[in-house]
Scaffold this motif. Structure first.
Motif, PDB file in Angstrom:
ATOM      1  N   TYR A 120      77.348  32.917  52.824  1.00 41.21           N
ATOM      2  CA  TYR A 120      77.059  31.679  52.030  1.00 41.21           C
ATOM      3  C   TYR A 120      75.338  31.856  52.204  1.00 41.21           C
ATOM      4  CZ  TYR A 120      76.075  26.797  52.039  1.00 41.21           C
ATOM      5  OH  TYR A 120      75.705  25.686  51.707  1.00 41.21           O
ATOM      6  N   ILE A 121      74.797  31.231  51.320  1.00 44.04           N
ATOM      7  CA  ILE A 121      73.429  31.435  51.184  1.00 44.04           C
ATOM      8  C   ILE A 121      72.866  30.001  50.170  1.00 44.04           C
ATOM      9  CG2 ILE A 121      73.257  32.753  49.120  1.00 44.04           C
ATOM     10  CD1 ILE A 121      70.602  33.997  50.223  1.00 44.04           C
ATOM     11  N   ASN A 122      72.182  29.373  50.748  1.00 46.11           N
ATOM     12  CA  ASN A 122      71.752  28.070  50.373  1.00 46.11           C
ATOM     13  C   ASN A 122      70.530  28.242  49.436  1.00 46.11           C
ATOM     14  OD1 ASN A 122      71.867  25.385  49.566  1.00 46.11           O
ATOM     15  ND2 ASN A 122      71.253  24.512  51.496  1.00 46.11           N
ATOM     16  N   GLY A 123      70.489  28.056  48.051  1.00 43.36           N
ATOM     17  CA  GLY A 123      69.575  28.083  47.321  1.00 43.36           C
ATOM     18  C   GLY A 123      69.701  27.377  45.808  1.00 43.36           C
ATOM     19  N   ILE A 124      68.730  27.539  45.188  1.00 43.23           N
ATOM     20  CA  ILE A 124      68.511  26.911  43.837  1.00 43.23           C
ATOM     21  C   ILE A 124      69.221  27.919  42.699  1.00 43.23           C
ATOM     22  CG2 ILE A 124      66.874  25.326  44.478  1.00 43.23           C
ATOM     23  CD1 ILE A 124      64.948  27.082  42.809  1.00 43.23           C
ATOM     24  N   ASP A 125      69.163  29.034  43.043  1.00 46.27           N
ATOM     25  CA  ASP A 125      69.894  30.031  41.919  1.00 46.27           C
ATOM     26  C   ASP A 125      71.130  29.207  41.466  1.00 46.27           C
ATOM     27  OD1 ASP A 125      70.977  32.093  40.355  1.00 46.27           O
ATOM     28  OD2 ASP A 125      70.347  33.533  41.960  1.00 46.27           O
ATOM     29  N   LYS A 126      71.352  29.310  40.119  1.00 47.29           N
ATOM     30  CA  LYS A 126      72.595  28.660  39.311  1.00 47.29           C
ATOM     31  C   LYS A 126      73.674  29.475  39.660  1.00 47.29           C
ATOM     32  CE  LYS A 126      71.467  30.664  34.766  1.00 47.29           C
ATOM     33  NZ  LYS A 126      71.177  30.299  33.306  1.00 47.29           N
ATOM     34  N   GLY A 133      77.778  34.445  41.498  1.00 46.73           N
ATOM     35  CA  GLY A 133      77.256  34.791  42.661  1.00 46.73           C
ATOM     36  C   GLY A 133      78.355  35.482  43.537  1.00 46.73           C
ATOM     37  N   PRO A 134      79.542  34.962  44.097  1.00 42.80           N
ATOM     38  CA  PRO A 134      80.363  35.810  44.679  1.00 42.80           C
ATOM     39  C   PRO A 134      80.942  36.996  44.314  1.00 42.80           C
ATOM     40  CG  PRO A 134      80.915  33.382  44.495  1.00 42.80           C
ATOM     41  CD  PRO A 134      79.766  33.682  43.734  1.00 42.80           C
ATOM     42  N   CYS A 142      79.018  26.350  48.311  1.00 42.73           N
ATOM     43  CA  CYS A 142      80.206  25.825  48.508  1.00 42.73           C
ATOM     44  C   CYS A 142      80.995  25.800  47.086  1.00 42.73           C
ATOM     45  CB  CYS A 142      80.304  24.682  49.031  1.00 42.73           C
ATOM     46  SG  CYS A 142      79.297  23.259  48.226  1.00 42.73           S
ATOM     47  N   GLU A 143      80.273  25.423  45.936  1.00 42.56           N
ATOM     48  CA  GLU A 143      80.810  25.443  44.549  1.00 42.56           C
ATOM     49  C   GLU A 143      81.306  26.701  44.324  1.00 42.56           C
ATOM     50  OE1 GLU A 143      80.238  23.030  40.458  1.00 42.56           O
ATOM     51  OE2 GLU A 143      78.267  23.735  41.734  1.00 42.56           O
ATOM     52  N   GLY A 144      80.275  27.914  44.488  1.00 41.29           N
ATOM     53  CA  GLY A 144      80.688  29.188  44.064  1.00 41.29           C
ATOM     54  C   GLY A 144      81.852  29.961  44.732  1.00 41.29           C
ATOM     55  N   TYR A 145      82.206  29.482  46.047  1.00 45.88           N
ATOM     56  CA  TYR A 145      83.334  29.758  46.725  1.00 45.88           C
ATOM     57  C   TYR A 145      84.653  29.252  46.279  1.00 45.88           C
ATOM     58  CZ  TYR A 145      80.997  31.967  50.837  1.00 45.88           C
ATOM     59  OH  TYR A 145      80.026  32.603  51.951  1.00 45.88           O
ATOM     60  N   ALA A 146      84.577  27.934  45.928  1.00 43.14           N
ATOM     61  CA  ALA A 146      85.503  27.229  45.355  1.00 43.14           C
ATOM     62  C   ALA A 146      85.861  27.871  44.020  1.00 43.14           C
ATOM     63  CB  ALA A 146      85.226  25.802  45.482  1.00 43.14           C
ATOM     64  N   HIS A 191      94.954  21.559  51.190  1.00 42.48           N
ATOM     65  CA  HIS A 191      93.582  21.636  51.304  1.00 42.48           C
ATOM     66  C   HIS A 191      93.043  22.978  51.962  1.00 42.48           C
ATOM     67  CE1 HIS A 191      92.346  17.705  49.928  1.00 42.48           C
ATOM     68  NE2 HIS A 191      93.694  17.289  50.432  1.00 42.48           N
ATOM     69  N   VAL A 192      92.203  23.742  51.071  1.00 41.43           N
ATOM     70  CA  VAL A 192      91.391  24.957  51.562  1.00 41.43           C
ATOM     71  C   VAL A 192      90.082  24.934  51.431  1.00 41.43           C
ATOM     72  CG1 VAL A 192      91.607  27.575  51.276  1.00 41.43           C
ATOM     73  CG2 VAL A 192      93.703  26.206  51.239  1.00 41.43           C
ATOM     74  N   ASP A 193      89.347  25.063  52.674  1.00 49.96           N
ATOM     75  CA  ASP A 193      87.938  25.094  52.431  1.00 49.96           C
ATOM     76  C   ASP A 193      87.282  26.522  52.765  1.00 49.96           C
ATOM     77  OD1 ASP A 193      85.191  24.898  52.600  1.00 49.96           O
ATOM     78  OD2 ASP A 193      85.214  22.673  53.228  1.00 49.96           O
ATOM     79  N   VAL A 194      87.403  27.681  52.043  1.00 48.28           N
ATOM     80  CA  VAL A 194      86.758  28.763  52.588  1.00 48.28           C
ATOM     81  C   VAL A 194      85.294  28.681  53.057  1.00 48.28           C
ATOM     82  CG1 VAL A 194      86.651  30.992  51.608  1.00 48.28           C
ATOM     83  CG2 VAL A 194      88.353  29.599  50.570  1.00 48.28           C
ATOM     84  N   THR A 195      84.693  27.837  52.333  1.00 45.76           N
ATOM     85  CA  THR A 195      83.091  27.991  52.699  1.00 45.76           C
ATOM     86  C   THR A 195      83.026  27.636  54.168  1.00 45.76           C
ATOM     87  OG1 THR A 195      82.591  27.149  50.637  1.00 45.76           O
ATOM     88  CG2 THR A 195      80.937  26.723  52.408  1.00 45.76           C
ATOM     89  N   PHE A 196      83.896  26.516  54.665  1.00 44.53           N
ATOM     90  CA  PHE A 196      83.678  26.089  55.998  1.00 44.53           C
ATOM     91  C   PHE A 196      84.420  27.107  56.959  1.00 44.53           C
ATOM     92  CE2 PHE A 196      83.100  21.355  56.712  1.00 44.53           C
ATOM     93  CZ  PHE A 196      82.006  21.302  56.104  1.00 44.53           C
ATOM     94  N   ASP A 197      85.437  27.727  56.628  1.00 43.64           N
ATOM     95  CA  ASP A 197      86.115  28.904  57.296  1.00 43.64           C
ATOM     96  C   ASP A 197      84.976  30.197  57.437  1.00 43.64           C
ATOM     97  OD1 ASP A 197      88.283  27.688  58.257  1.00 43.64           O
ATOM     98  OD2 ASP A 197      89.699  28.706  56.566  1.00 43.64           O
ATOM     99  N   THR A 198      84.036  30.228  56.568  1.00 39.00           N
ATOM    100  CA  THR A 198      83.382  31.261  56.396  1.00 39.00           C
ATOM    101  C   THR A 198      82.045  31.062  57.320  1.00 39.00           C
ATOM    102  OG1 THR A 198      83.921  31.995  54.313  1.00 39.00           O
ATOM    103  CG2 THR A 198      81.793  32.725  55.316  1.00 39.00           C
ATOM    104  N   THR A 199      81.673  29.914  57.245  1.00 39.58           N
ATOM    105  CA  THR A 199      80.388  29.498  58.073  1.00 39.58           C
ATOM    106  C   THR A 199      80.460  29.260  59.499  1.00 39.58           C
ATOM    107  OG1 THR A 199      80.410  27.193  57.104  1.00 39.58           O
ATOM    108  CG2 THR A 199      78.998  28.881  55.814  1.00 39.58           C
ATOM    109  N   ILE A 200      81.806  28.836  59.881  1.00 37.86           N
ATOM    110  CA  ILE A 200      82.132  28.313  61.143  1.00 37.86           C
ATOM    111  C   ILE A 200      82.288  29.545  62.148  1.00 37.86           C
ATOM    112  CG2 ILE A 200      84.620  28.134  61.069  1.00 37.86           C
ATOM    113  CD1 ILE A 200      84.219  25.337  62.726  1.00 37.86           C
TER     114      ILE A 200
END
Length: 319
Positions: A120-126, A133-134, A142-146, A191-200
């Protein structure tokens, strides 16, 4: 979203999508839609089809007989084809590695691939917001993960949707715009949130705090327009429930931890029942662990990583 209501509308929309892959600058279809409806349908396609990462948007020119669609592309054609080919090859490679016929196991393996390999990396790269990205950079938001998760499940013919709303990060408890998934297993939406599972997670131990949750469970730290999405009301699909890691009594928790420690495990992740209430649950769990170590005469240092909203605890022991 205004939906497709006829075969003629579906045919026209399919023609537009096919023309996008050919990088057409102008696409002409019969004026079957209002401008508002066509724009809505096209935007929905951008959300539902992760491969349309190369399209930024559309301009429409309407006449009583025909409508001209002018796409805006985010890459030149050669770059688009190269990236799409790379994403398709990577997806095929990954899906071919997924074992078994049980869909629960298959969606779990797809979850694990992203959690292990995408940072997970926060940035402005589309590209971080798309499958690019992934699948080509091993990083995303998060949108990239989803979108990447949906891309994998689409190939396995497992229904999957992207949910847009807000999430309260368990680490900092700040609510931000967020995206995650809903999947369908046994005709039940989850519901599945891969982002939260990755960052937590802490260390290399995978977490499943947000895998297979009901709407009521995810709503503890996620907010979204529920009327726009299927209701997830079936319980028992969570990873911890499926693996007998929900500690319903103190004795069960002590027996689980004792068995893990005697077998040499250094990491224990478990969940308390959703009905668990009261203040300072983290302190109470820590006290139970300390008492257990004294009872077992184990002089071990430990740390606890906790997700109180989902009642999940990760105890890590130093031997």
């Amino acid at each position: 979203m205004m939906g497709i209501t006829s075969k003629a509308e579906r045919h026209a929309l399919n023609k537009i999508i096919e023309s996008l892959y050919l990088y057409s600058d102008e696409i002409t279809v019969a004026s079957l839609f209002s401008n508002e409806k066509l724009q809505s349908c096209l935007q929905n396609e951008l959300v539902c089809n992760p491969e349309l990462f190369f399209v930024n948007g559309f301009k429409l020119m309407y006449s009583p007989i025909t409508t001209a669609v002018y796409p805006s592309y985010g890459y030149d054609e050669a770059t688009f084809k190269r990236i799409l080919d790379s994403c398709r090859k990577k997806r095929s490679q990954l899906v071919s590695r997924i074992q078994g016929n049980d869909n629960y196991s298959r969606v779990l393996q797809a979850h694990d691939f992203l959690a292990r390999n995408v940072r997970y990396i926060n940035g402005i790269d589309k590209d971080l917001h798309t499958i690019v990205g992934p699948f080509t950079k091993k990083q995303g938001v998060c949108e990239g993960y989803a979108k990447a998760y949906k891309y994998l499940l689409d190939m396995m013919n497992i229904p999957c949707r992207i949910v847009y709303g807000y999430g309260c990060d368990p680490g900092v408890e700040i609510e931000e715009s967020h995206a995650w998934n809903m999947i369908q297993l046994d005709e039940n939406w989850l519901h599945v949130d891969v982002t939260f599972d990755t960052t937590i997670r802490s260390g290399q131990v995978l977490r499943y705090d947000y895998f297979g949750l009901s709407t009521e469970q995810i709503a503890r730290d996620h907010r979204f327009e529920k009327e726009k999405y299927p209701i997830a009301e079936c319980l028992g699909y969570g990873y911890y429930e499926r693996n007998n890691l929900v500690m319903t009594t103190r004795k069960q928790m002590r027996d689980y931890l004792s068995g893990a420690l005697h077998s040499g495990k250094t990491d224990c992740v478990f969940k308390l029942p959703d009905s668990s209430s009261g203040e300072n649950l983290d302190a109470k769990v820590s006290s139970e662990i300390q008492n257990l170590l004294q009872q077992l005469r184990m002089n071990l240092r430990y740390t606890i990583n906790f997700n109180l909203k989902q009642r999940v605890f990760h105890a890590s022991f130093e031997r």
